[in-house]
Design an enzyme around this catalytic site. Sequence first.
Site, mmCIF file in Angstrom:
data_model
loop_
_atom_site.group_PDB
_atom_site.id
_atom_site.type_symbol
_atom_site.label_atom_id
_atom_site.label_comp_id
_atom_site.label_asym_id
_atom_site.label_seq_id
_atom_site.Cartn_x
_atom_site.Cartn_y
_atom_site.Cartn_z
ATOM 1 N N ASN A 1 6.423 -7.153 -42.803
ATOM 2 C CA ASN A 1 7.420 -6.264 -43.420
ATOM 3 C C ASN A 1 8.547 -5.976 -42.442
ATOM 4 O O ASN A 1 8.359 -5.925 -41.231
ATOM 5 C CB ASN A 1 6.750 -4.972 -43.926
ATOM 6 N N PHE B 1 12.276 1.734 -42.436
ATOM 7 C CA PHE B 1 12.212 3.178 -42.747
ATOM 8 C C PHE B 1 12.975 3.560 -44.016
ATOM 9 O O PHE B 1 13.781 4.513 -44.016
ATOM 10 C CB PHE B 1 12.737 4.022 -41.570
ATOM 11 N N SER C 1 7.774 1.085 -34.712
ATOM 12 C CA SER C 1 8.121 0.170 -35.795
ATOM 13 C C SER C 1 9.151 -0.825 -35.264
ATOM 14 O O SER C 1 10.085 -0.431 -34.584
ATOM 15 C CB SER C 1 8.711 0.938 -36.985
ATOM 16 N N ASN D 1 11.309 -2.543 -36.877
ATOM 17 C CA ASN D 1 12.420 -2.835 -37.780
ATOM 18 C C ASN D 1 13.600 -1.878 -37.680
ATOM 19 O O ASN D 1 14.491 -1.911 -38.513
ATOM 20 C CB ASN D 1 11.906 -2.887 -39.219
ATOM 21 N N THR D 2 13.565 -0.985 -36.686
ATOM 22 C CA THR D 2 14.713 -0.115 -36.429
ATOM 23 C C THR D 2 15.157 -0.410 -35.007
ATOM 24 O O THR D 2 14.378 -0.221 -34.065
ATOM 25 C CB THR D 2 14.307 1.376 -36.567
ATOM 26 N N LYS E 1 2.443 6.941 -31.917
ATOM 27 C CA LYS E 1 2.030 5.630 -32.452
ATOM 28 C C LYS E 1 2.714 4.515 -31.665
ATOM 29 O O LYS E 1 3.936 4.474 -31.551
ATOM 30 C CB LYS E 1 2.372 5.528 -33.943
ATOM 31 N N ASN F 1 0.789 -0.117 -34.295
ATOM 32 C CA ASN F 1 1.699 -0.504 -35.366
ATOM 33 C C ASN F 1 1.614 -2.027 -35.565
ATOM 34 O O ASN F 1 0.728 -2.681 -34.994
ATOM 35 C CB ASN F 1 3.125 -0.072 -34.974
HETATM 36 C C1 LIG Z 1 4.508 -2.535 -45.922
HETATM 37 C C2 LIG Z 1 4.197 -1.763 -44.675
HETATM 38 C C3 LIG Z 1 4.944 -0.645 -44.351
HETATM 39 C C4 LIG Z 1 4.649 0.096 -43.206
HETATM 40 N N1 LIG Z 1 5.386 1.203 -42.904
HETATM 41 C C5 LIG Z 1 5.071 1.945 -41.825
HETATM 42 C C6 LIG Z 1 5.767 3.143 -41.539
HETATM 43 O O1 LIG Z 1 6.650 3.573 -42.282
HETATM 44 N N2 LIG Z 1 5.424 3.829 -40.415
HETATM 45 C C7 LIG Z 1 4.421 3.417 -39.572
HETATM 46 O O2 LIG Z 1 4.139 4.094 -38.578
HETATM 47 N N3 LIG Z 1 3.720 2.295 -39.848
HETATM 48 C C8 LIG Z 1 4.021 1.568 -40.941
HETATM 49 N N4 LIG Z 1 3.304 0.434 -41.210
HETATM 50 C C9 LIG Z 1 2.252 0.009 -40.259
HETATM 51 C C10 LIG Z 1 0.870 0.516 -40.677
HETATM 52 O O3 LIG Z 1 0.802 1.915 -40.668
HETATM 53 C C11 LIG Z 1 -0.203 -0.047 -39.718
HETATM 54 O O4 LIG Z 1 0.037 0.461 -38.415
HETATM 55 C C12 LIG Z 1 -0.191 -1.566 -39.659
HETATM 56 O O5 LIG Z 1 0.077 -2.113 -40.921
HETATM 57 C C13 LIG Z 1 -1.522 -2.129 -39.150
HETATM 58 O O6 LIG Z 1 -2.582 -1.776 -40.007
HETATM 59 P P1 LIG Z 1 -3.164 -2.801 -41.140
HETATM 60 O O7 LIG Z 1 -3.382 -4.113 -40.449
HETATM 61 O O8 LIG Z 1 -4.413 -2.137 -41.631
HETATM 62 O O9 LIG Z 1 -2.120 -2.881 -42.184
HETATM 63 C C14 LIG Z 1 3.586 -0.319 -42.351
HETATM 64 C C15 LIG Z 1 2.830 -1.438 -42.706
HETATM 65 C C16 LIG Z 1 3.102 -2.154 -43.840
HETATM 66 C C17 LIG Z 1 2.256 -3.331 -44.191
#
Ligand SMILES: Cc1cc2nc3c(=O)[nH]c(=O)nc-3n(C[C@H](O)[C@H](O)[C@H](O)COP(=O)(O)O)c2cc1C
Length: 358
Positions: free
Chosen positions: A109, A113, A176, A178-179, A218, A247
């Site tokens: 992704n 934000f 994150s 992406n910012t 995080k 993350n």
């Molecule tokens: C579509 C998507 C959007 C996410 N948005 C955020 C976010 O807004 N803030 C954040 O701290 N992590 C975000 N994450 C990261 C997740 O919170 C997590 O740290 C990461 O996906 C690893 O866990 P997983 O493998 O179980 O997905 C996002 C992940 C995905 C897939």
Amino acid sequence: MSFYQRIRPLLFRLEPELAHGLLIRALKMGLMPAMRQINSPVLRVNLAGMMLPNPVGLAAGFDKNAETLAHIFKQGFGWVECGTVTPKPQIGNPKPRVLRLPEQEAIINRLGFNNEGMVAFIGRLIERQAMPKRAQGIVGSNIGKNKDSIDPNGDYVLGVKALYPYADYITINISSPNTQGLRDLQHDEQLHALLVSIEQTRQMMLAKGIESRPIFIKLAPDLDNEQKASIAKLALEMKVGGLMISNTTITRPDVYGLADHWMQSGGLSGKPLMSLSTQTLKDFYRLTEGKIALIGVGGIASAEDAYAKIRAGATAVQLYSALVYQGFGVVNRINIGLLQLLIRDGYANVIQAVGVDA
Ligand SMILES: Cc1cc2nc3c(=O)[nH]c(=O)nc-3n(C[C@H](O)[C@H](O)[C@H](O)COP(=O)(O)O)c2cc1C
């Protein structure tokens, strides 16, 4: 075949964000079937002073705008994190910005934000206070900075101030990918300045008589050893409530070979992240000598994965991508399996297993 396995092919025919939007709407309307609540003293954990009925939490990004709080706890989670929320609303990056990699059970992704902003978010946390007991549970708020912000620390301070009275805990998201420039806040001097500002804000809230809340940071799984050591040192010095690891990754672990979308830009989550994020977790458990609560996130898709995170040093865990591939049923499967694994290995509770592999 579970309900989710039956509807998954239909959902996967839809563009990922559209499918996600439908799921959020179904949750908001209370249309998702409720799961049985797994209750066991073995699974209960104290995370930075918060009592969780089980250690499996919903990771940030699923419910960015805190819209599902009336019903999300019926899916078996022990705790839920909403956000990332930024002070002002913002639309995020151009679409397409969420890609499924079904063979790897992964997601890339680059949302950036997208969220409705702090005012709408807090309004929903206030509404939650009037909800029935079944909808209550530990709810954290994950905060970030606006893309066009010229004062990143100011954005985080504003987030802490605004949310302190309403969130059970606050996560400072500086990881994150992406910012632009966000991950730089993990660098020594910048992180120190940020943590000082946050601590001052926290002291101010305490002086006003507002109850203390844990603050988590995080982190990315892509830190080098020097960065990990300096973050761990600062976290100990500044007594942060916990570290959330991790993350998404900007790397592409090559063990999974070539897949459609593999080289697309953005943060990778799901199964290919499990090993990297667990190693990072283990490193932080050693560096902080078990003195700070750690939360294991990244690639959890089974009870064995959650157990590995706990054994690597996590007091609690979170997941997101596994929901896309397995539906909400995965939450109870993990809790039941975890209970069995803990009992098999002679542990009376989760805490006894924390860090045994580190
Ligand atoms: C579509 C998507 C959007 C996410 N948005 C955020 C976010 O807004 N803030 C954040 O701290 N992590 C975000 N994450 C990261 C997740 O919170 C997590 O740290 C990461 O996906 C690893 O866990 P997983 O493998 O179980 O997905 C996002 C992940 C995905 C897939």
